[in-house]
Design a protein around this motif. Structure first.
Motif, PDB file in Angstrom:
ATOM      1  N   ILE A  27      40.893  38.886  40.706  1.00 17.52           N
ATOM      2  CA  ILE A  27      41.375  40.076  40.801  1.00 17.52           C
ATOM      3  C   ILE A  27      41.257  40.875  39.365  1.00 17.52           C
ATOM      4  N   GLU A  28      41.640  40.201  38.479  1.00 12.25           N
ATOM      5  CA  GLU A  28      41.453  40.931  36.981  1.00 12.25           C
ATOM      6  C   GLU A  28      40.136  41.314  36.689  1.00 12.25           C
ATOM      7  N   ARG A  29      39.156  40.386  36.904  1.00 13.72           N
ATOM      8  CA  ARG A  29      37.808  40.797  36.741  1.00 13.72           C
ATOM      9  C   ARG A  29      37.219  42.011  37.467  1.00 13.72           C
ATOM     10  N   LEU A  30      37.702  42.002  38.915  1.00 14.08           N
ATOM     11  CA  LEU A  30      37.286  42.923  39.902  1.00 14.08           C
ATOM     12  C   LEU A  30      37.937  44.459  39.452  1.00 14.08           C
ATOM     13  N   GLN A  31      39.186  44.383  39.012  1.00 11.18           N
ATOM     14  CA  GLN A  31      39.693  45.675  38.570  1.00 11.18           C
ATOM     15  C   GLN A  31      38.876  46.247  37.448  1.00 11.18           C
ATOM     16  N   GLU A  79      35.980  45.508  36.643  1.00 15.21           N
ATOM     17  CA  GLU A  79      34.539  46.310  36.954  1.00 15.21           C
ATOM     18  C   GLU A  79      34.698  47.438  37.751  1.00 15.21           C
ATOM     19  N   ILE A  80      35.627  47.663  38.461  1.00 15.54           N
ATOM     20  CA  ILE A  80      35.886  49.027  39.165  1.00 15.54           C
ATOM     21  C   ILE A  80      35.960  49.993  38.217  1.00 15.54           C
ATOM     22  N   ALA A  81      37.114  49.703  37.212  1.00 14.17           N
ATOM     23  CA  ALA A  81      37.210  50.878  36.347  1.00 14.17           C
ATOM     24  C   ALA A  81      36.107  51.184  35.520  1.00 14.17           C
ATOM     25  N   GLU A  82      35.082  50.202  34.927  1.00 16.88           N
ATOM     26  CA  GLU A  82      33.849  50.252  34.300  1.00 16.88           C
ATOM     27  C   GLU A  82      32.766  50.863  35.112  1.00 16.88           C
ATOM     28  N   ALA A  83      32.760  50.692  36.271  1.00 22.07           N
ATOM     29  CA  ALA A  83      31.554  51.389  37.257  1.00 22.07           C
ATOM     30  C   ALA A  83      32.261  52.959  37.439  1.00 22.07           C
ATOM     31  N   GLY A  85      33.521  54.541  34.986  1.00 21.02           N
ATOM     32  CA  GLY A  85      33.474  55.120  33.594  1.00 21.02           C
ATOM     33  C   GLY A  85      34.838  54.943  32.812  1.00 21.02           C
ATOM     34  N   TYR A  86      35.691  54.090  33.212  1.00 20.86           N
ATOM     35  CA  TYR A  86      36.997  53.813  32.563  1.00 20.86           C
ATOM     36  C   TYR A  86      37.113  52.601  31.984  1.00 20.86           C
ATOM     37  N   GLU A  87      38.267  52.413  31.254  1.00 23.48           N
ATOM     38  CA  GLU A  87      38.609  51.112  30.788  1.00 23.48           C
ATOM     39  C   GLU A  87      40.204  51.051  31.218  1.00 23.48           C
ATOM     40  N   ILE A  88      40.740  49.753  31.511  1.00 21.77           N
ATOM     41  CA  ILE A  88      42.037  49.774  32.102  1.00 21.77           C
ATOM     42  C   ILE A  88      42.800  49.684  30.720  1.00 21.77           C
TER      43      ILE A  88
END
Length: 151
Positions: A113-117, A119-123, A125-128
């Protein structure tokens, strides 16, 4: 020094840094907070502290919790439909499942879940910077219990 002793010392130091006087009632409350490995509400913390030092007021509990939160040593959680609950900030990152029937709060961690979140943010254009995941759950009923209920 035990984990609870360390936590109590950290909570006490945080209040002292904020200029808050450590009364007998506050000391009892800090011990209760330090010992809590669940996610108690303020009223539950008051009830637990009253077992050691009768007469602790709910307003003292709320003021103390507010100051501890401001000092960054506890975290307030406001789960949907429930009073605020509190936990130590010393724990590693985790997410929560809230049982909607019992009110139990279950901590969990999942690398996928952590990796998926991330990846979604990166895709996008964001970082968590920070995140909180809360799953509201109900225990599954077994198939045989479901059939019996239908009869």
């Amino acid at each position: 020094m035990t984990k609870i002793d360390r936590r109590t010392e950290e909570l006490t130091d945080a209040l002292r840094r904020a200029g808050v006087r450590i009364t007998r009632q506050r000391a009892a409350l800090l011990s209760v907070i330090a010992a809590a490995d669940d996610h108690p509400e303020a009223v539950e913390l008051q009830r637990r502290a009253e077992a050691d030092v009768p007469g602790i007021s709910l307003s003292t509990v709320y003021r103390t919790l507010t100051e501890l939160e401001a000092q960054g040593v506890i975290m307030r959680h406001q789960f949907e439909g429930t009073p605020a609950r509190f936990e130590h900030t010393e724990t590693d990152h985790h997410d929560h499942m809230i049982d909607v029937d019992s009110g139990d709060v279950i901590e969990f961690s999942n690398d996928r879940i952590e990796r998926l979140q991330a990846e979604i943010a990166e895709a996008m254009g964001y970082e968590i910077v920070h995140h909180r995941l809360e799953l509201y759950v109900r225990k599954k009923r077994r198939a045989s219990a479901t059939r019996r209920d239908a009869e």
